[in-house]
Design a protein around this motif. Structure first.
Motif, PDB file in Angstrom:
ATOM      1  N   THR A  55       0.887   5.362  -1.298  1.00 29.85           N
ATOM      2  CA  THR A  55      -0.619   6.486  -1.141  1.00 29.85           C
ATOM      3  C   THR A  55      -0.668   7.803  -1.097  1.00 29.85           C
ATOM      4  OG1 THR A  55      -2.548   6.158  -2.070  1.00 29.85           O
ATOM      5  CG2 THR A  55      -2.311   5.475  -0.194  1.00 29.85           C
ATOM      6  N   THR A  84      -5.592   8.997  -0.078  1.00 31.98           N
ATOM      7  CA  THR A  84      -6.360   8.268   1.095  1.00 31.98           C
ATOM      8  C   THR A  84      -6.282   9.165   2.304  1.00 31.98           C
ATOM      9  OG1 THR A  84      -7.778   6.314   1.783  1.00 31.98           O
ATOM     10  CG2 THR A  84      -5.169   6.682   1.399  1.00 31.98           C
ATOM     11  N   ASN A  85      -7.374   8.531   3.019  1.00 36.65           N
ATOM     12  CA  ASN A  85      -7.298   9.797   4.754  1.00 36.65           C
ATOM     13  C   ASN A  85      -7.993   8.263   5.156  1.00 36.65           C
ATOM     14  OD1 ASN A  85     -10.530   9.092   4.397  1.00 36.65           O
ATOM     15  ND2 ASN A  85     -10.768  10.341   2.766  1.00 36.65           N
ATOM     16  N   PRO A  86      -8.280   8.666   6.784  1.00 39.33           N
ATOM     17  CA  PRO A  86      -8.256   7.694   7.720  1.00 39.33           C
ATOM     18  C   PRO A  86      -9.152   6.763   7.708  1.00 39.33           C
ATOM     19  CG  PRO A  86      -7.118   9.207   8.599  1.00 39.33           C
ATOM     20  CD  PRO A  86      -7.096   9.705   7.186  1.00 39.33           C
ATOM     21  N   GLY A 102     -11.645   0.481   4.900  1.00 38.38           N
ATOM     22  CA  GLY A 102     -10.709  -0.587   3.952  1.00 38.38           C
ATOM     23  C   GLY A 102     -10.300  -1.534   4.597  1.00 38.38           C
ATOM     24  N   ALA A 103      -9.913  -1.186   5.987  1.00 38.88           N
ATOM     25  CA  ALA A 103      -9.263  -2.933   6.794  1.00 38.88           C
ATOM     26  C   ALA A 103     -10.915  -3.295   7.090  1.00 38.88           C
ATOM     27  CB  ALA A 103      -8.642  -2.210   8.049  1.00 38.88           C
ATOM     28  N   ILE A 114      -1.754  11.100   1.134  1.00 42.86           N
ATOM     29  CA  ILE A 114      -3.332  10.945   2.046  1.00 42.86           C
ATOM     30  C   ILE A 114      -2.953  12.621   2.546  1.00 42.86           C
ATOM     31  CG2 ILE A 114      -2.790   8.717   3.344  1.00 42.86           C
ATOM     32  CD1 ILE A 114      -0.557  10.130   5.918  1.00 42.86           C
ATOM     33  N   GLU A 138     -11.276   6.037   5.074  1.00 37.64           N
ATOM     34  CA  GLU A 138     -11.267   5.485   4.106  1.00 37.64           C
ATOM     35  C   GLU A 138     -10.336   3.792   4.314  1.00 37.64           C
ATOM     36  OE1 GLU A 138     -12.009   8.017   0.246  1.00 37.64           O
ATOM     37  OE2 GLU A 138     -10.178   7.492   0.677  1.00 37.64           O
ATOM     38  N   MET A 139      -9.566   4.396   4.918  1.00 41.57           N
ATOM     39  CA  MET A 139      -8.582   3.197   5.403  1.00 41.57           C
ATOM     40  C   MET A 139      -8.941   2.162   6.715  1.00 41.57           C
ATOM     41  SD  MET A 139      -4.298   4.494   5.221  1.00 41.57           S
ATOM     42  CE  MET A 139      -5.016   5.460   5.662  1.00 41.57           C
ATOM     43  N   LEU A 159       0.948  -1.031   0.238  1.00 45.24           N
ATOM     44  CA  LEU A 159      -0.112   0.238   0.036  1.00 45.24           C
ATOM     45  C   LEU A 159       0.974   1.371   0.101  1.00 45.24           C
ATOM     46  CD1 LEU A 159      -2.957   1.325   0.435  1.00 45.24           C
ATOM     47  CD2 LEU A 159      -2.577   1.428   2.565  1.00 45.24           C
TER      48      LEU A 159
END
Length: 150
Positions: A29, A44-46, A52-53, A31, A48-49, A27
């Motif tokens: 990207t 991305t940002n926390p 996603g997790a 941020i 979305e992460m 990963l």
């Protein structure tokens, strides 16, 4: 007992509305703060992460359970939604909703479908990310589980 260690390197140029970079092996990207929170919205940002997790952990856990149960999987996909509450300027990750769509092959039985329902619920409580955020973020499951039509 086995332990697995994961690493992430973050570069941040400073300031709330700048754009940084993360590298966590597979990963890599940019941020930044999302547009919805008055940020630049690059990469991305926390929020979305975290979503996603939780989503990838859930669907991989469910897939493994379906495989171990030897259920005749036809296809599987999922949408997930993350809800962030903003009260008095405080941002709180309130809820994650998983909406898996799973179809078993046409020869599957009602017993197979019932087992799939149980596994869909069990995957949510078995996923390590769900366990990690339990008590802090509400988790909701809205599955659509069917048998493929001939």
């Amino acid at each position: 007992m086995a332990e697995h260690t994961f690493h992430l390197k973050a570069d941040w140029p400073g300031g709330r509305n700048n754009v940084g970079q993360i590298d966590a092996g597979n990963l890599k990207t940019k941020i930044s703060i999302p547009h919805e929170m008055d940020g630049p919205g690059e990469g991305t940002n926390p929020d979305e992460m975290l979503l996603g997790a939780a989503a990838t952990c859930y669907i991989i856990t469910l897939a493994a359970m379906i495989e171990r149960a030897d259920l005749p999987l036809h296809e599987m996909d999922m949408e997930s939604e993350g809800i962030v509450d903003v009260t008095n300027g405080v941002f709180t990750y309130k809820k994650i909703i998983h909406k898996p769509t799973v179809s078993l092959q046409a020869h599957a039985t009602d017993k197979d479908l019932d087992k799939l329902r149980k596994l869909a619920e069990k995957a949510e409580t078995s996923c390590m990310i769900s366990r990690a955020i339990k008590g802090n973020v509400e988790l909701e499951l809205q599955p659509s589980l069917t048998i493929q039509k001939d």
